[in-house]
Every structure is written in structure tokens, then in C-alpha cells.
Design a protein around this motif. Sequence first.
Motif, short mmCIF file in Angstrom:
data_model
loop_
_atom_site.label_atom_id
_atom_site.label_comp_id
_atom_site.label_asym_id
_atom_site.label_seq_id
_atom_site.Cartn_x
_atom_site.Cartn_y
_atom_site.Cartn_z
N ALA A 171 0.82 -1.21 0.00
CA ALA A 171 0.00 0.00 0.00
C ALA A 171 0.85 1.26 0.00
N VAL A 182 -4.11 0.41 5.92
CA VAL A 182 -4.65 -0.93 5.68
C VAL A 182 -5.44 -1.35 6.92
N SER A 319 -12.09 -2.93 -0.96
CA SER A 319 -11.95 -4.25 -0.36
C SER A 319 -12.06 -5.27 -1.50
N LEU A 322 -8.40 -8.65 -1.51
CA LEU A 322 -7.13 -8.00 -1.79
C LEU A 322 -5.97 -8.74 -1.13
N ILE A 327 -2.88 -5.29 -4.65
CA ILE A 327 -2.73 -3.87 -4.29
C ILE A 327 -1.66 -3.21 -5.14
N ILE A 337 -7.41 4.97 -4.75
CA ILE A 337 -7.84 4.35 -3.50
C ILE A 337 -7.05 4.96 -2.34
N TRP A 340 -7.33 0.66 2.33
CA TRP A 340 -7.52 -0.71 1.86
C TRP A 340 -8.07 -1.57 2.99
N VAL A 342 -8.55 -5.39 3.97
CA VAL A 342 -8.03 -6.70 3.54
C VAL A 342 -8.52 -7.76 4.52
#
Length: 510
Positions: A171, A182, A319, A322, A327, A337, A340, A342
Motif C-alpha cells: 500500500a 490498511v 476491499s 485483496l 494492491i 484508493i 484498503w 483486507v
Amino acid sequence: MAIADEKRMAIQQRIEAVSALPVYRDRKLALLTDLYQLTMMYGHYHSGDWDKQVVFDLFYRTNPCNNGYVISAGLEQVVWYLYNLQFSSEDITYLQSLNMFSEEFLEKLRQFRFSGTLYAVQEGSLVFPNEPILRFEGSVFELQLIESAVLSFINHQSLIATKAQRIVDAARTDRRNPTAPVIEMGLRRAQNADASIFGARAAYIGGCVGTSNVMAGQSFSIPVVGTQGHSWIQSFPSELEAFRAYASAFPNHVALLVDTYDVVKSGIPNAIAVAAELKAEGKKLESIRIDSGDLAYLSKKAREMLDEAGLTDVGIIASSDLDEHTIRELILQGAEITSWGVGTNLITSYDCPALGAVYKMTAQQEDGHLKPTIKVSENPAKVTNPGKKRVIRLYNKGYASADLIVLDDEQLDRSEPLELFDPIHTYKRKTLYQYEVEEMLKPIFVDGELVYELPSLKEIRRHVANCMSHFPSEILRPVNPHIYHVDLSESLWDLKQKLLHQWRPQAQQG
């Protein structure tokens, strides 16, 4: 090892606070062991050598996910387990029902308390194959019992912390938003409740900023994060009404799931409409979430539509199955984005579901002395390093250069250059002329007394960041990382060769 009364009190207060956490409170795990641990304990008791002193190392052989390292995690759970370890009357009754053990042995279990010594790498440290992460010293009776539980704690949390860090690192490759958070969202996909709760803890250690798991939040003070599911949207006559109802319920934390029907034609326009209504009330739409479809295309389209509506500060959460690879690909495709979520691939470490740490005896008492022992295998990777050992991390100009496994009584003469060599390909050598030393194994229990004050989860997170700052990027990169060297001291290497040589005639005679 003597500790001051003030320090002892702080240690006691901290372990009692940990033991009172919801995930630990009133739990009894004495029978969290494989049957063969108990049969070996009984065999030693029956043979009369149950109090023989031994040393066990816990280590792993291969980095998971083709990574260059592992983030050590799970020590808090190990400490809690050892500190509270005892057999309940229900445990003894069950063991009696197996009709395998004598009453004298069961009475020994009734009196059981951990009285051994544990040295361990600080939780959140970077560790590498074949080096001891934990070193246990004590009677064979007690160290046989704890093997399975301790391995399960360290294997699971170290694996998930490492996987989380890989995802967080992916990320951070977005140069437009290098701090994109995240969030761990894997509760419903974890193999069981404990895996979800302790997995969330490990994910937080690995760099996730929060979790959807409320019990993990309660137990470990991890920030909890959540919006709504598709069922919420479907339970209203229209998507717009569902959005309005949610905004009314949570006016200060409005995040809307926009992919129940059609992201572009329905979800985002309705979110924009609710944002306008919130603005009129002095509130704001914080974010939208997209959980399906082409995330690269949809996030870019969403950003365009939100910006045109003047909602440039509204975040876009992604979402939908992922992982670190997806990513990175989405970032390369210019996905817009900002955070994230996950789940499955993180909480299960889906592509690499086991770490495979092992617990091996490396020394045992013979004729009143602790003597090194070795496990030999036709697979060279499974030949153990014998003896009671320490792990030393060597730094040069602030960066870790190598780890060195040494015998416990060895001391480095830092006034002299230090020559390191590969334990397998011994012709590969390098010399360090100026270096700093860090002892990796810290005392946790000494003769049954807890001497280590457990750090908070936030302190462990900071320790991870500090550790990573001392490693070159070549070691940390997620694909084809440079191999970090873990070498043996010359004395340890010589001892290993000597024991291997002594073993060969025995095998031939047998």
C-alpha cells in the motif's frame, strides 16, 4: 537474576493486566498439547529421569511468502500461557478417563507450575531462518509439555504479522498516498475465533491501522473500523434511503458502501446526494467503499465524480479479496484508493498458510553436566545446531550486517576484526572491522520467575518500525529479497562438525 522490588511489582501488574483481558481471562490451556507430549512426560516420569535438565530452541527454517524475514510475534501469549499454566481438576479427570497414566503421575500434574527459564527475541523483531527465536531451559518433564502450545502461538502470529507487513508495504508504494492505511477485515474468513482475534493483533503489529473485529479491539485496544454490509442497503426500499438512514444514525462517521447495485449509475450519485444533505447540516461524508468489480476503473471513476461534486476530501476504501500483489497492481494501474480493507488473504495468509517453526532439543544433562545434542537427518536442512546458544545481531554504520549464532559462553573480542563465514559454503567469508552488537535473546522467565515486563501493543508496533529502519531495502523488498546472512561462530561450527562425525560411526554400527 535478581530484580528490584519496584521492577518486580511493575512486571506483576502488567502480567495481571494482560491475564485479565477478555481473550485471556479464565482460560485454561494445560491440555492444549499433543498426546505424545504427555506420553513422553509419562515415559520420563516412569523412567525416573523426569527432572533431567534440557535446552530446547524454537526456530523456523524457511521465510514465508518468499519474504526476506519474519516479524516475530506471539510472545505475549507465550508469557501468559506459561505464567498461568496449571492443570484443573477437570483436566485431571479427563486424563484419568484415558486409562493411560498412573495416579502418581497425575498427582505430579496437579502440582505442575512452570519453573523453567526462557530467553526470547523481543516481540516485533525481525528474525531469520535457523536462529533461535525462543530458548527454553528446564526439566524435560515441563519442556515436553509446552511444545505444541508455544509453537502454535508463535507460528500463527508471526506468520500473520509478516503477511500484514507485506500488504502494508504494498500500500505504501502509492506515491500519491504513501500513508494509505490498511484495515484488517478477516473475522468471518478466519479458521476460528482465536485465529481471528490473535490474527487481528498480529496484523496490527505488522502495520495495519485497525480491525473490523470488535473483540480484538476490546482485548487489545486496537482501533475498530466498519461501515455497513450489502444487506443494510438491500433492507431499504432504495439505496438512497439506506444511505440516508445510515447517515442519520452515524452523522459524524459516514462511510457508504456503493457497489450493491451499480457503482457509477447508482451508488456514487446517491452518495453525492447524501453528502450534500450532510453539508447542509454542517456534517460531511467521510468515505465510500467499493467491494466488487474492477477496482482500478471504478475508483478512478468515483474520484472523478466526487471531485466534480466538490468532494475532493472524500476517501475511497477498496476491499474485495485483496492481497499485496493485487494492491501493487491496482496502484500501478493508477487506482484512486485512499485506504484498503483486507480480509481473507491476510487473516489466513492465504498463499502461505503456515510458518513451520519447530522446537528441537539442543542440550541435555549427562553425568551432571549439560552436554550439546544434535538432530541428524538425511535432509541437510533439518540438521540442528547443537548446544545452548545466543543470537547476536551485528551492525555496521547503523545497518544490520548479519546475525551470528554463538555458544552461550562465547564472548566477542570487539578490538579484533570479526570474520564471518557461510555455514554451508564455508569459502564464502567477509570480515567486519567496526561493528556494534545487539544481544537478541532477552531473559523472560528465570527459574520460573517472570523477569520481563510485557510491552504494550503500540510499543511493539514502534519496535517493528525501528527494527526495519536498520535493515537495507534489499533485505526488505518483497520480491527476490537479498538473503540476510545468519552465520555460526567458528566454535559452534566446529562443535556441529564434531557431533556429526561422532554420530556417523553409531549409524554404521546400528
